[in-house]
Every structure is written in C-alpha cells, then in structure tokens.
Design a protein around this motif. Structure first.
Motif, PDB file in Angstrom:
ATOM      1  N   ASN A   1      24.994  51.673  31.879  1.00  0.00           N
ATOM      2  CA  ASN A   1      26.460  51.608  31.879  1.00  0.00           C
ATOM      3  C   ASN A   1      27.095  52.747  31.098  1.00  0.00           C
ATOM      4  O   ASN A   1      28.296  52.735  30.836  1.00  0.00           O
ATOM      5  CB  ASN A   1      26.927  50.259  31.322  1.00  0.00           C
ATOM      6  N   GLY A   2      26.285  53.733  30.715  1.00  0.00           N
ATOM      7  CA  GLY A   2      26.807  54.895  30.010  1.00  0.00           C
ATOM      8  C   GLY A   2      26.756  54.794  28.505  1.00  0.00           C
ATOM      9  O   GLY A   2      27.003  55.776  27.808  1.00  0.00           O
ATOM     10  N   THR A   3      26.428  53.604  27.988  1.00  0.00           N
ATOM     11  CA  THR A   3      26.339  53.410  26.543  1.00  0.00           C
ATOM     12  C   THR A   3      24.881  53.436  26.113  1.00  0.00           C
ATOM     13  O   THR A   3      24.108  52.546  26.479  1.00  0.00           O
ATOM     14  CB  THR A   3      26.962  52.065  26.127  1.00  0.00           C
ATOM     15  N   PRO A   4      24.454  54.442  25.364  1.00  0.00           N
ATOM     16  CA  PRO A   4      23.050  54.519  24.928  1.00  0.00           C
ATOM     17  C   PRO A   4      22.661  53.311  24.077  1.00  0.00           C
ATOM     18  O   PRO A   4      23.433  52.855  23.236  1.00  0.00           O
ATOM     19  CB  PRO A   4      23.009  55.812  24.108  1.00  0.00           C
ATOM     20  N   ILE A   5      21.475  52.785  24.331  1.00  0.00           N
ATOM     21  CA  ILE A   5      20.953  51.649  23.574  1.00  0.00           C
ATOM     22  C   ILE A   5      19.909  52.177  22.602  1.00  0.00           C
ATOM     23  O   ILE A   5      18.860  52.669  23.004  1.00  0.00           O
ATOM     24  CB  ILE A   5      20.329  50.604  24.510  1.00  0.00           C
ATOM     25  N   VAL A   6      20.195  52.075  21.336  1.00  0.00           N
ATOM     26  CA  VAL A   6      19.338  52.673  20.322  1.00  0.00           C
ATOM     27  C   VAL A   6      18.465  51.615  19.660  1.00  0.00           C
ATOM     28  O   VAL A   6      18.854  50.451  19.533  1.00  0.00           O
ATOM     29  CB  VAL A   6      20.189  53.399  19.256  1.00  0.00           C
ATOM     30  N   ASN A   7      17.287  52.016  19.262  1.00  0.00           N
ATOM     31  CA  ASN A   7      16.409  51.159  18.480  1.00  0.00           C
ATOM     32  C   ASN A   7      16.956  51.105  17.063  1.00  0.00           C
ATOM     33  O   ASN A   7      17.061  52.126  16.390  1.00  0.00           O
ATOM     34  CB  ASN A   7      14.995  51.760  18.489  1.00  0.00           C
ATOM     35  N   SER A   8      17.320  49.928  16.599  1.00  0.00           N
ATOM     36  CA  SER A   8      17.963  49.804  15.291  1.00  0.00           C
ATOM     37  C   SER A   8      17.033  50.138  14.138  1.00  0.00           C
ATOM     38  O   SER A   8      17.493  50.413  13.028  1.00  0.00           O
ATOM     39  CB  SER A   8      18.509  48.381  15.109  1.00  0.00           C
ATOM     40  N   LEU A   9      15.712  50.140  14.380  1.00  0.00           N
ATOM     41  CA  LEU A   9      14.769  50.436  13.303  1.00  0.00           C
ATOM     42  C   LEU A   9      14.566  51.927  13.081  1.00  0.00           C
ATOM     43  O   LEU A   9      14.449  52.381  11.948  1.00  0.00           O
ATOM     44  CB  LEU A   9      13.413  49.779  13.592  1.00  0.00           C
ATOM     45  N   ASN A  10      14.506  52.709  14.188  1.00  0.00           N
ATOM     46  CA  ASN A  10      14.186  54.123  14.003  1.00  0.00           C
ATOM     47  C   ASN A  10      15.097  55.075  14.771  1.00  0.00           C
ATOM     48  O   ASN A  10      14.900  56.279  14.725  1.00  0.00           O
ATOM     49  CB  ASN A  10      12.724  54.390  14.391  1.00  0.00           C
ATOM     50  N   GLY A  11      16.086  54.555  15.484  1.00  0.00           N
ATOM     51  CA  GLY A  11      17.047  55.419  16.150  1.00  0.00           C
ATOM     52  C   GLY A  11      16.539  56.129  17.381  1.00  0.00           C
ATOM     53  O   GLY A  11      17.093  57.155  17.781  1.00  0.00           O
ATOM     54  N   ASP A  12      15.488  55.613  18.027  1.00  0.00           N
ATOM     55  CA  ASP A  12      14.906  56.237  19.208  1.00  0.00           C
ATOM     56  C   ASP A  12      15.326  55.514  20.487  1.00  0.00           C
ATOM     57  O   ASP A  12      15.865  54.415  20.446  1.00  0.00           O
ATOM     58  CB  ASP A  12      13.380  56.249  19.103  1.00  0.00           C
ATOM     59  N   TYR A  13      15.010  56.135  21.635  1.00  0.00           N
ATOM     60  CA  TYR A  13      15.417  55.607  22.933  1.00  0.00           C
ATOM     61  C   TYR A  13      14.233  55.617  23.891  1.00  0.00           C
ATOM     62  O   TYR A  13      13.444  56.567  23.909  1.00  0.00           O
ATOM     63  CB  TYR A  13      16.547  56.448  23.528  1.00  0.00           C
ATOM     64  N   PHE A  14      14.114  54.559  24.713  1.00  0.00           N
ATOM     65  CA  PHE A  14      13.068  54.456  25.727  1.00  0.00           C
ATOM     66  C   PHE A  14      13.703  53.949  27.018  1.00  0.00           C
ATOM     67  O   PHE A  14      14.378  52.927  27.027  1.00  0.00           O
ATOM     68  CB  PHE A  14      11.972  53.492  25.268  1.00  0.00           C
ATOM     69  N   VAL A  15      13.491  54.682  28.111  1.00  0.00           N
ATOM     70  CA  VAL A  15      14.029  54.310  29.418  1.00  0.00           C
ATOM     71  C   VAL A  15      12.886  54.312  30.425  1.00  0.00           C
ATOM     72  O   VAL A  15      12.136  55.289  30.511  1.00  0.00           O
ATOM     73  CB  VAL A  15      15.122  55.299  29.890  1.00  0.00           C
ATOM     74  N   TYR A  16      12.736  53.228  31.177  1.00  0.00           N
ATOM     75  CA  TYR A  16      11.720  53.162  32.229  1.00  0.00           C
ATOM     76  C   TYR A  16      12.410  53.275  33.584  1.00  0.00           C
ATOM     77  O   TYR A  16      13.407  52.605  33.838  1.00  0.00           O
ATOM     78  CB  TYR A  16      10.940  51.850  32.154  1.00  0.00           C
ATOM     79  N   TYR A  17      11.867  54.126  34.459  1.00  0.00           N
ATOM     80  CA  TYR A  17      12.496  54.415  35.750  1.00  0.00           C
ATOM     81  C   TYR A  17      11.458  54.288  36.860  1.00  0.00           C
ATOM     82  O   TYR A  17      10.352  54.820  36.747  1.00  0.00           O
ATOM     83  CB  TYR A  17      13.060  55.837  35.724  1.00  0.00           C
ATOM     84  N   ALA A  18      11.798  53.567  37.936  1.00  0.00           N
ATOM     85  CA  ALA A  18      10.878  53.397  39.061  1.00  0.00           C
ATOM     86  C   ALA A  18      11.638  53.518  40.370  1.00  0.00           C
ATOM     87  O   ALA A  18      12.821  53.174  40.454  1.00  0.00           O
ATOM     88  CB  ALA A  18      10.179  52.039  38.980  1.00  0.00           C
ATOM     89  N   HIS A  19      10.952  54.017  41.408  1.00  0.00           N
ATOM     90  CA  HIS A  19      11.579  54.161  42.725  1.00  0.00           C
ATOM     91  C   HIS A  19      10.532  53.994  43.815  1.00  0.00           C
ATOM     92  O   HIS A  19       9.332  53.871  43.536  1.00  0.00           O
ATOM     93  CB  HIS A  19      12.275  55.520  42.852  1.00  0.00           C
ATOM     94  N   GLY A  20      10.960  53.982  45.072  1.00  0.00           N
ATOM     95  CA  GLY A  20      10.050  53.852  46.196  1.00  0.00           C
ATOM     96  C   GLY A  20       9.279  55.138  46.448  1.00  0.00           C
ATOM     97  O   GLY A  20       9.384  56.114  45.703  1.00  0.00           O
ATOM     98  N   LEU A  21       8.510  55.148  47.523  1.00  0.00           N
ATOM     99  CA  LEU A  21       7.654  56.298  47.808  1.00  0.00           C
ATOM    100  C   LEU A  21       8.443  57.550  48.141  1.00  0.00           C
ATOM    101  O   LEU A  21       8.019  58.659  47.841  1.00  0.00           O
ATOM    102  CB  LEU A  21       6.708  55.960  48.967  1.00  0.00           C
ATOM    103  N   HIS A  22       9.582  57.398  48.785  1.00  0.00           N
ATOM    104  CA  HIS A  22      10.379  58.551  49.190  1.00  0.00           C
ATOM    105  C   HIS A  22      11.764  58.427  48.556  1.00  0.00           C
ATOM    106  O   HIS A  22      12.597  57.639  48.999  1.00  0.00           O
ATOM    107  CB  HIS A  22      10.482  58.623  50.713  1.00  0.00           C
TER     108      HIS A  22
END
Length: 262
Positions: free
Chosen positions: A173-194
């Motif tokens: 939604n445009g708002t970065p979600i930060v890890n409150s313990l260390n200030g890092d970010y992790f994003v998982y992305y998946a899509h179809g074959l094409h």
C-alpha cells in the motif's frame, strides 16, 4: 498470470549492511524417515562481493547446509566425513540475513548451518537486475527505480544506512513495514511462469549530516529461488545427494543472492 507480493511483518528478520554480493546456492531440506534423523538443508554457493562503485571485491563458492534438528549434522557425519562441525558457516555481519538466501527471514538459524567449498554454478536462466533511474524529488528525497527479471520466486532485502530513512515505496500500500527490532525490510515476491519484469521503486531521505556518506544510502539484496526446472539442481549437489543414506529424503533447489549498495 497473477503475481503475489508478501511484505513480511516478522520481528525475527535481521539484515545488515555490506558491499555488493552475489551468492549462488543450491538448497536441500532433509525430511526425516527415522526417529533419530535430523532435518537439514544444503546447497552449492558461489559468492561475489561488489563495492559501492560496482567493482568485484571477492568471491567464493560452496554448498550450504541448514540443520533444522537439535542433532545438527552429527548423524550424517559418519556417512559423509567431510560434513562436520569444522565447516560451520559464519555470518557475514555486513550482509542482509548473514548473506544467505533464506526463503523466510529466519537468519537466526545460521548458527546451525554448514558451508562446504564446491565449484561455482551458473544458472541457465540467471537473474537480471538493473537500476533504471535515480532522481531527486522536489521534496529533497532520492527515488531509485529498479527492474528485476528472475525466477518465479524471489525476495527483496533492504537495510538502511546510518542517516537514511525509507519514506515510501511502490510495494504493497506504499507504506514500508519495518522490523521494529533492527529496522530492516523483507519482501517476498512470486509470479507465474510467464510474467513481465518486476518493476519497483523506493524513496529515501538522507539527513544533511550524512549527505556525503561514502558508504551509500541503502544495502539492497535480491534473492532468486529455482524450485523447479533445469536450474533446480547442480551436478555437485546431485553427486553429494547420491552419497546420503537411504533414510534421508532431500528437498533441493538452487538460489542466487545478489547484493548492492546505493
């Protein structure tokens, strides 16, 4: 086909800054069929470290194994003597998630991982990562736009450098979600074959005191997982698996880890 984007809220993820890195890995997850058999994961892994200006600084390769059981690899060592605690993996303190391509932000497991040197592998379908643009906005922030062409399952790691803040991005939604313990970010992305190339942008602000910081604004890593197809296995990994006792049933795949500084 549709794409899936997952922004992790886990407080367990850890990321750290570093020069650019590329790791090619082949993962193995072992399922137990015997009450005393540990769960584990392994993979071949070339690694390349790049400086802020993009130059290659160092490289290596090997097979990475994760022990998911209290016994670690102790029950496997009698069958494969080279797999022992002398090859315990070390955390790359300057790299996100210790410099390994986790499928979830659980790098605290690195203390139960092992790293066996092995020849480098070259995926038939390597990842393509490109900085498309870098622009200064009228509100004095820096907008970085990227393009990624890779496998059907990828992950994005971000760690901000001292003096930098991530004000917004094109993910979720445009708002970065930060890890409150260390200030890092992790994003998982998946899509179809094409699928079309993955385009995303991040917008950073740097305090005046750190405007000319020589170590850049952010460390960014892209993880690429090959869960199936011609790039799923390597010859080195296959040869190692052939030597495992028949009461171990491995799940294996190849990954790449590309890290950059901007």
């Amino acid at each position: 086909m549709q794409s899936t984007l997952w922004v992790s809220r886990s407080i367990e993820r850890t990321m750290s800054s570093a020069t650019g890195t590329v790791r090619f890995n082949t993962h193995i997850a072992y399922l137990r069929s015997h009450p005393d058999v540990p769960k584990e994961r392994r993979h071949p892994l070339p690694q390349r470290f790049h400086s802020l200006d993009g130059h290659l600084e160092k490289s290596d390769s090997g097979i990475w194994m994760n022990g998911m059981d209290y016994s670690g690899i102790s029950l496997i060592t009698p069958h494969l003597p080279e797999l022992n605690d002398s090859i315990a993996a070390t955390c790359e303190e300057g790299s996100p998630l210790c410099g390994f391509p986790w499928i979830l932000p659980v790098n605290y497991f690195y203390r139960k991982t092992w790293y066996l040197p092995a020849p480098a592998i070259t995926p038939q379908n390597p990842i393509h990562f490109q900085l498309l643009s870098k622009e200064q906005t009228q509100w004095d922030s820096t907008k970085l736009t990227f393009e990624v062409i890779g496998s059907s399952h990828m992950a994005l790691y971000l760690r901000l450098h001292q003096g930098s803040t991530l004000s917004t991005w094109s993910l979720g939604n445009g708002t970065p979600i930060v890890n409150s313990l260390n200030g890092d970010y992790f994003v998982y992305y998946a899509h179809g074959l094409h699928a079309r190339p993955w385009h995303f942008w991040i917008e950073l602000k740097v305090s005046l005191f750190f405007k000319h910081h020589i170590h850049g604004m952010v460390t960014l890593a892209i993880v690429n997982h090959y869960f199936f197809g011609e790039d799923q296995m390597s010859s080195q990994l296959h040869a190692l698996l052939e030597r495992f006792p028949n009461w171990i049933y491995p799940l294996s795949w190849t990954s790449t880890y590309d890290q950059f500084i901007f």
